[in-house]
Scaffold this motif. Structure first.
Motif, short mmCIF file in Angstrom:
data_model
loop_
_atom_site.label_atom_id
_atom_site.label_comp_id
_atom_site.label_asym_id
_atom_site.label_seq_id
_atom_site.Cartn_x
_atom_site.Cartn_y
_atom_site.Cartn_z
N PHE A 6 5.06 1.03 4.54
CA PHE A 6 5.04 2.02 3.45
C PHE A 6 4.41 1.30 2.26
O PHE A 6 4.97 0.32 1.75
N SER A 13 2.98 -4.72 -0.33
CA SER A 13 2.61 -4.23 1.02
C SER A 13 1.25 -4.80 1.43
O SER A 13 0.93 -4.86 2.62
N THR A 30 1.23 3.90 5.67
CA THR A 30 1.60 5.17 5.04
C THR A 30 1.76 4.95 3.55
O THR A 30 2.62 4.17 3.12
N ILE A 32 2.87 5.71 -0.14
CA ILE A 32 3.93 6.49 -0.78
C ILE A 32 3.66 6.60 -2.29
O ILE A 32 2.81 5.91 -2.84
N TRP A 44 13.90 7.50 0.14
CA TRP A 44 13.30 6.17 -0.08
C TRP A 44 14.37 5.09 -0.17
O TRP A 44 14.22 3.99 0.37
N ASP A 206 -4.90 2.69 2.81
CA ASP A 206 -3.97 3.68 3.36
C ASP A 206 -4.62 4.50 4.48
O ASP A 206 -3.94 5.23 5.19
#
Ligand SMILES: N[C@@H](CCC(=O)N[C@@H](CS)C(=O)NCC(=O)O)C(=O)O
Length: 211
Positions: A6, A13, A30, A32, A44, A206
């Protein structure tokens, strides 16, 4: 494919996307919403109890803390790559730099981010920014000394460089990574040239299904 990160552009990340690219491990990215509102939602908080980014899933398993994710991926999918033989002297220094990157260098940088950007203006403490810069600069001086005479932190490229690479990105963003540290700048340029770093820090990260 079961591994899912995420992600928010420019956050920790980056480390996971970069590592999976280096290892050619399939990863679903993914993106967010980084808003406080989203990060406060029960959905979350279930993945990340303090609301921070990133979180990661591997099948039914979910976890937070980017450094722990890095070690989990190395142990489960790395086949011995990007980390030294456990128990060796090189492994001791590898662990030292992994922890230093997040626990010691990123900490004052995080204080700077909070008191320059994330907190509402009325709650920002300028003294935290000044103090954060002093502490971050002392850490950069340690990296300057540690990297002198070698290409990467423990010689060969390892995940310690991925841990450090994100912290240096943060240092660059907080404007403390300057020519006081020529060896660190040259090292950071070597890291930035790696395709995994380029992908992990790009707008398109992403959209990257690293299958
Ligand atoms: N030690 C944690 C730090 C996580 C962290 O501070 N993430 C930042 C983004 S890179 C964040 O979510 N900041 C927002 C906040 O602290 O509220 C990790 O490595 O995952």
């Amino acid at each position: 494919m079961t591994l899912e990160i995420f992600h928010v552009k420019g956050t920790r990340s980056v480390r996971i996307i970069w590592l999976c690219h280096e290892l050619a491990v399939p990863l679903t990215v993914t993106t967010i919403d980084f808003s406080q509102d989203y990060r406060s939602t029960p959905a979350w908080r279930k993945l990340s109890p303090t609301g921070k980014v990133p979180a990661m899933k591997d099948g039914e398993m979910s976890m937070f803390e980017s450094g722990a994710m890095v070690q989990y991926i190395l142990d489960k999918y790395g086949q011995g790559r990007l980390q030294p033989e456990p128990g060796s002297v090189t492994a001791a220094h590898y662990l030292q730099w992994c922890w230093f990157a997040e626990a010691t260098l990123a900490r004052p940088l995080g204080d700077m981010v909070h008191h320059r950007i994330l907190k509402p203006e009325a709650q920002r403490l300028p003294a935290m920014v000044v103090d954060g810069e002093i502490r971050a600069r002392s850490c950069l001086a340690a990296v300057e000394q540690g990297i002198r005479g070698q290409e990467f932190l423990v010689g060969e490229f390892t995940a310690a460089d991925i841990m450090m690479g994100y912290s240096l990105l943060l240092a660059e963003r907080m404007e403390v990574l300057d020519d006081t540290y020529p060896e660190v700048l040259a090292y950071y340029a070597r890291l930035q040239a790696r395709p995994g770093f380029v992908i992990a820090t790009s707008d398109g990260a992403d959209l990257t299904d690293l299958a």
